[in-house]
Design a protein around this motif. Structure first.
Motif, short mmCIF file in Angstrom:
data_model
loop_
_atom_site.label_atom_id
_atom_site.label_comp_id
_atom_site.label_asym_id
_atom_site.label_seq_id
_atom_site.Cartn_x
_atom_site.Cartn_y
_atom_site.Cartn_z
N ALA A 137 18.89 19.83 5.57
CA ALA A 137 18.75 19.63 4.13
C ALA A 137 17.43 20.16 3.58
N THR A 138 16.39 20.18 4.41
CA THR A 138 15.09 20.67 3.93
C THR A 138 15.07 22.18 3.70
N ASN A 139 16.11 22.90 4.15
CA ASN A 139 16.07 24.36 4.13
C ASN A 139 16.35 24.97 2.77
N VAL A 140 16.22 24.17 1.73
CA VAL A 140 16.31 24.71 0.36
C VAL A 140 14.93 25.09 -0.16
N ILE A 141 13.88 24.82 0.62
CA ILE A 141 12.54 25.18 0.18
C ILE A 141 12.31 26.68 0.43
N ASP A 142 11.32 27.22 -0.25
CA ASP A 142 10.95 28.62 -0.07
C ASP A 142 9.54 28.64 0.52
N SER A 143 9.44 28.40 1.83
CA SER A 143 8.14 28.20 2.47
C SER A 143 7.41 29.52 2.70
N ALA A 144 6.09 29.45 2.59
CA ALA A 144 5.25 30.61 2.86
C ALA A 144 4.90 30.72 4.34
N VAL A 145 4.91 29.58 5.03
CA VAL A 145 4.57 29.53 6.45
C VAL A 145 5.60 28.67 7.16
N GLN A 146 6.08 29.14 8.30
CA GLN A 146 6.99 28.36 9.14
C GLN A 146 6.34 28.16 10.51
N VAL A 147 6.58 27.00 11.08
CA VAL A 147 6.07 26.67 12.42
C VAL A 147 7.26 26.28 13.28
N ILE A 148 7.35 26.87 14.47
CA ILE A 148 8.38 26.48 15.44
C ILE A 148 7.67 26.01 16.70
N THR A 149 7.71 24.72 16.96
CA THR A 149 7.11 24.15 18.16
C THR A 149 8.04 24.43 19.35
N PRO A 150 7.63 24.09 20.58
CA PRO A 150 8.47 24.38 21.74
C PRO A 150 9.90 23.86 21.58
N ILE A 151 10.86 24.68 21.98
CA ILE A 151 12.28 24.34 21.88
C ILE A 151 12.78 23.88 23.24
N ALA A 152 13.50 22.75 23.24
CA ALA A 152 14.06 22.20 24.47
C ALA A 152 15.42 21.60 24.14
#
Length: 573
Positions: free
Chosen positions: A285-300
């Protein structure tokens, strides 16, 4: 000279007829009304003298002390006098002390008034909390937040009807499997220290739903929550009706709270919002924002039923938050996952800052309440940074957070004092948090094998326990056996407990599973959490070792961490 003969004579007595004597005698007597007035005046004077004497005695003997009720009584009595000088005069030599008592009594009365105001404010907060709880319970009847509904239409429509509040401020979007909440809180801390008004949206909450919507250092205020709901509630009903007419579903629990948060942040006039993904990314649901920076922490591995059973499938969902022309801060990943994310970023023209190649942490040393470390970013090297959190993974989160803030401001270095003070202000409740001592009780919200492995490493590094006993519970859809396997080398024994809710794994079933991993003799079942913690503490100290060397670790679920904090008296907000 002799007086005049007439002046020396006694006063002449009046003469009146003898038969009128009785009437004149009766007229000379005071009436009952006059007697009553005279008696009242005499009583009042006596009372005033008594009060003055009593006050002087109290001052001399220092009996008033800190008793607010006694001071207030004295003060209310004095209201009938013209001034404190009346008391001072009645008290004689004690007049100066009486004046001092007057000032103290007046201050005490102010304190009493302040106390009454505080009680009234507390009662108002209780009333507001009841309204918020009613709203929360109503929203809970919707689809739960762990069930992703593959559509952004409902959230986008609600935001549109509200004037797109999510576009009223800059945003940083954070996803990944573990470390999202801590990283988001660190980003917000650095932004606050840089002078920005900042909001933080995280999930789930520990004690109050307002924790999901932080303004600065505090949860969203009660009034602000209700103000936002007054706008959002009718819109939710409208979107539900539109969706139902098209054969669709109602807005989910998480969708409603996401829209509520975006609206509240706009109402509060924040400049930046740090937004944590609820689950996945693409359909979150949060993906309606238009972010300038994205962070992806470790995926597991986590949320297999909704995100996929392999890491590449999960990575594809999380890559859905990328925005053309933005900057991606990419934490350490499995090689094939990193390659996939780099390709996805390249397709959208996203500038990537990778862990290891562009940012890192090092020179870690244990420090009081946390660690000292050096953080390296594309812009600078920051040495001697104190982070009041335990664990190597928090060093990673700190480096990622710092790189994200630099990216938000064009990539330049931040002032060293901003970095120093920002990180020193970071808190992360329920993340390897010490909630009691003697023995030490640690609480952590780790709820998947990757997170539990990180907690185990942090405990081994930061705490020199001779004996550590665990308290464990988890959700039925989690990898319970793998989590238990991570804990087994760390714990002397384990106490299995229970949690409320339909998603919780049955405690008896979980105890049987734990017996297969630990051996039955090391497993105990105590469904009441408070009793489970007490049992674990007793087991930890049963070898007669020093209390400072023994500990209890409560881990396995965010819900468990929240309940443990409440049991230990750490309920906040």
């Amino acid at each position: 000279m002799k007086p005049h003969p007439e002046s020396a004579q006694p006063d002449a007595q009046p003469t009146y007829p003898a038969d009128m004597a009785a009437y004149f005698a009766a007229a000379a007597e005071p009436s009952e009304e006059e007697l009553a007035v005279a008696q009242a005046q005499a009583d009042l004077e006596a009372q005033e003298e008594e009060r003055a004497a009593a006050l002087a005695a109290l001052v001399r003997s220092s009996l008033l002390g800190d008793d607010a009720d006694l001071w207030n009584g004295v003060l209310s009595d004095t209201a009938e006098l013209d001034s404190w000088d009346d008391y001072a005069q009645a008290a004689g030599e004690e007049g100066g002390l009486v004046r001092e008592a007057a000032g103290a009594a007046a201050s005490a009365k102010k304190g009493s008034n302040r106390h009454e105001m505080e009680l009234a404010a507390a009662a108002h907060r209780v009333e507001l909390d009841a309204r918020i709880e009613e709203i929360y319970r109503a929203i809970l009847t919707r689809a739960p937040e762990h069930k992703v509904q593959p559509s952004l239409e409902r959230v986008a429509r609600a935001c549109q009807l509200l004037g797109d509040p999510q576009l009223a401020y800059q945003t940083v979007h954070v996803t990944g499997t573990n470390g999202k909440t801590s990283t988001a809180r660190m980003i917000s801390a650095l932004l606050r220290e840089r002078g920005m008004s900042v909001a933080t949206f995280t999930s789930p909450h520990l004690h109050t739903v307002r924790e999901r919507m932080m303004i600065g250092l505090e949860p969203l205020g009660r009034e602000e929550f209700l103000e936002a709901w007054d706008s959002v509630g009718p819109i939710v009903e409208m979107v539900d009706a539109e969706s139902a007419a098209a054969g669709g579903v109602r807005m989910s629990f998480f969708e409603v709270f996401t829209v509520l948060a975006f609206t509240a942040f706009a109402n509060c006039g924040v400049e930046v919002a740090v937004v944590e993904v609820g689950m996945g990314g693409r359909w979150d649901a949060t993906n309606v924002i238009d972010s300038a920076v994205q962070v992806i922490t470790p995926i597991a591995q986590d949320h297999d039923a909704f995100l996929g059973t392999d890491l590449l499938s999960i990575a594809a969902e999380k890559a859905g938050i990328l925005r053309p022309g933005a900057t991606l801060v990419l934490g350490p990943q499995e090689e094939d996952v990193e390659d996939f994310l780099l390709e996805a970023a390249a397709q959208q023209g996203v500038l990537v800052r990778r862990f290891g190649a562009d940012f890192d942490y090092g020179d870690r040393e244990l420090a009081v309440g946390g660690q000292m470390l050096t953080l390296s970013t594309p812009a600078a090297r920051y040495e001697g940074v104190h982070l009041p959190l335990h664990g190597e993974y928090q060093g990673l989160n700190a480096a990622a957070a710092l790189t994200a803030v630099e990216a938000l401001f064009g990539g330049g270095a931040l002032p060293p004092l901003t970095v120093e003070h920002g990180f020193m202000s970071v808190t992360s409740p329920g993340r390897l948090e010490v909630v009691r001592s003697s023995p030490t009780v640690l609480v952590d919200a780790a709820h998947n094998p990757h997170g539990v492995a990180a907690v185990r490493q942090a405990v081994e590094e930061a705490f020199g326990f001779s004996t550590l006993v665990g308290v464990f519970a988890c959700m039925a859809d989690k990898h319970a056996e793998a989590m238990l396997a991570e804990l087994e080398p760390l714990l002397a024994e384990i106490v299995i407990t229970s949690m409320e809710g339909p998603r919780a794994m049955d405690a008896t079933e979980l105890a049987e599973l734990a017996g297969e991993v630990f051996g039955p003799q090391r497993v105990h079942l105590q469904e009441d959490l408070a009793a489970a913690i007490d049992t674990a503490a007793a087991l930890a100290e049963s070898d007669q070792g020093p209390a400072v060397d023994t500990g209890v670790l409560v881990v396995g679920s965010v819900l468990l961490a929240a309940h443990a904090r409440e049991v230990m008296g750490k309920h906040s907000f």
